[in-house]
Design a protein around this motif. Structure first.
Motif, PDB file in Angstrom:
ATOM      1  N   LYS A   1       1.618  16.299  -6.382  1.00  0.00           N
ATOM      2  CA  LYS A   1       1.220  15.677  -5.113  1.00  0.00           C
ATOM      3  C   LYS A   1       1.324  14.155  -5.237  1.00  0.00           C
ATOM      4  N   CYS A   2       1.806  13.516  -4.198  1.00  0.00           N
ATOM      5  CA  CYS A   2       1.980  12.064  -4.208  1.00  0.00           C
ATOM      6  C   CYS A   2       0.659  11.321  -4.403  1.00  0.00           C
ATOM      7  N   SER A   3      -0.454  11.956  -4.035  1.00  0.00           N
ATOM      8  CA  SER A   3      -1.763  11.305  -4.209  1.00  0.00           C
ATOM      9  C   SER A   3      -2.073  11.036  -5.681  1.00  0.00           C
ATOM     10  N   TYR A   4      -1.407  11.759  -6.597  1.00  0.00           N
ATOM     11  CA  TYR A   4      -1.650  11.577  -8.030  1.00  0.00           C
ATOM     12  C   TYR A   4      -0.698  10.577  -8.682  1.00  0.00           C
TER      13      TYR A   4
ATOM     14  N   GLN B   1       8.317  14.845  -0.274  1.00  0.00           N
ATOM     15  CA  GLN B   1       8.347  13.482   0.261  1.00  0.00           C
ATOM     16  C   GLN B   1       9.786  12.994   0.397  1.00  0.00           C
TER      17      GLN B   1
ATOM     18  N   GLU C   1       0.833  -1.218   0.000  1.00  0.00           N
ATOM     19  CA  GLU C   1       0.000   0.000   0.000  1.00  0.00           C
ATOM     20  C   GLU C   1       0.865   1.263   0.000  1.00  0.00           C
TER      21      GLU C   1
ATOM     22  N   ARG D   1       3.373   9.983   1.915  1.00  0.00           N
ATOM     23  CA  ARG D   1       2.340  10.910   2.399  1.00  0.00           C
ATOM     24  C   ARG D   1       1.705  11.596   1.199  1.00  0.00           C
ATOM     25  N   ASN D   2       0.446  11.314   0.970  1.00  0.00           N
ATOM     26  CA  ASN D   2      -0.258  11.808  -0.214  1.00  0.00           C
ATOM     27  C   ASN D   2      -0.402  13.325  -0.268  1.00  0.00           C
ATOM     28  N   ASP D   3      -0.291  14.003   0.883  1.00  0.00           N
ATOM     29  CA  ASP D   3      -0.444  15.458   0.919  1.00  0.00           C
ATOM     30  C   ASP D   3       0.826  16.206   0.515  1.00  0.00           C
TER      31      ASP D   3
ATOM     32  N   LYS E   1       4.669   5.256  -6.984  1.00  0.00           N
ATOM     33  CA  LYS E   1       4.772   5.237  -5.516  1.00  0.00           C
ATOM     34  C   LYS E   1       5.828   4.242  -5.053  1.00  0.00           C
TER      35      LYS E   1
ATOM     36  N   SER F   1       2.664   2.686   2.355  1.00  0.00           N
ATOM     37  CA  SER F   1       2.285   3.526   3.494  1.00  0.00           C
ATOM     38  C   SER F   1       3.390   4.496   3.924  1.00  0.00           C
TER      39      SER F   1
END
Length: 195
Positions: free
Chosen positions: A118-121, A88, A75, A80-82, A127, A77
């Motif tokens: 952003k890491c969320s994208y 990061q 996953e 940090r997606n923000d 990742k 973990s």
């Protein structure tokens, strides 16, 4: 070389189903260990036993005193997606200058256009690469680096970077994979097969 992990007759049961059955092995300091097996063979359960997030049903698992590890799970973990990709990476080593961080990102095939993203994208493969990149620059290197199915979701070029990075890693490495060829490419000192 000294043993840092000793597993003896280790079994983990869930409702009378043995996820890990009577497993014994040792991990020496600096060793690369490949844990192989198909999906559902108990590889991730074994990692959770090693990291202490699960307790065995029977058998023993002894670790060297003060043993530290980083567990790169499926996953991601550690991400940090923000944060942006550059932020990061900086989180793992605040002593590196921005130009050093950018050079490292470039080496891991993160073009300039991704540094403020952003890491969320990021995709799963991105990742994985970024997680690996972060762990390689970490100011506090762990005794053991545990990687769970690192070849999932990555392209051929990323696979080459992953293989070279893990092969060159100087510490103890536990790699879980269903890909026997990959485990051979990283020059695992020994392999344990789970069925």
């Amino acid at each position: 070389m000294e043993n840092i992990i000793e597993v003896k007759d280790l079994t983990k049961e869930y409702k009378n189903i043995k996820a890990v059955d009577n497993l014994s092995f040792e991990v020496k300091k600096g060793e690369i260990l490949g844990l192989l097996g198909p999906n559902g063979s108990g590889k991730t359960t074994l990692l959770r036993l090693i990291t202490g997030s699960l307790a065995p049903t029977q058998g023993s698992l002894i670790q060297a005193e003060g043993l530290t590890y980083v567990y790169l799970d499926q996953e991601y973990s550690t991400i940090r997606n923000d944060l942006s990709v550059l932020e990061q990476l900086a989180l793992f080593n605040s002593e590196l200058y921005d130009n050093e961080l950018r050079t490292i990102l470039n080496r891991f095939l993160f073009p300039v256009s991704t540094w403020n993203k952003k890491c969320s994208y990021l995709s799963g493969g991105e990742k994985m690469k970024l997680s690996l990149c972060c762990l390689m620059v970490s100011a506090q290197a762990p005794d053991v680096f545990i990687v769970d199915e690192p070849t999932n979701n990555i392209d051929i070029l990323s696979m080459e970077i992953l293989t070279e990075t893990l092969k060159d890693y100087q510490g103890t490495l536990l790699v879980v994979s269903h890909d026997n060829y990959f485990v051979q490419q990283i020059k695992a000192d020994k392999q344990i097969e789970l069925f």
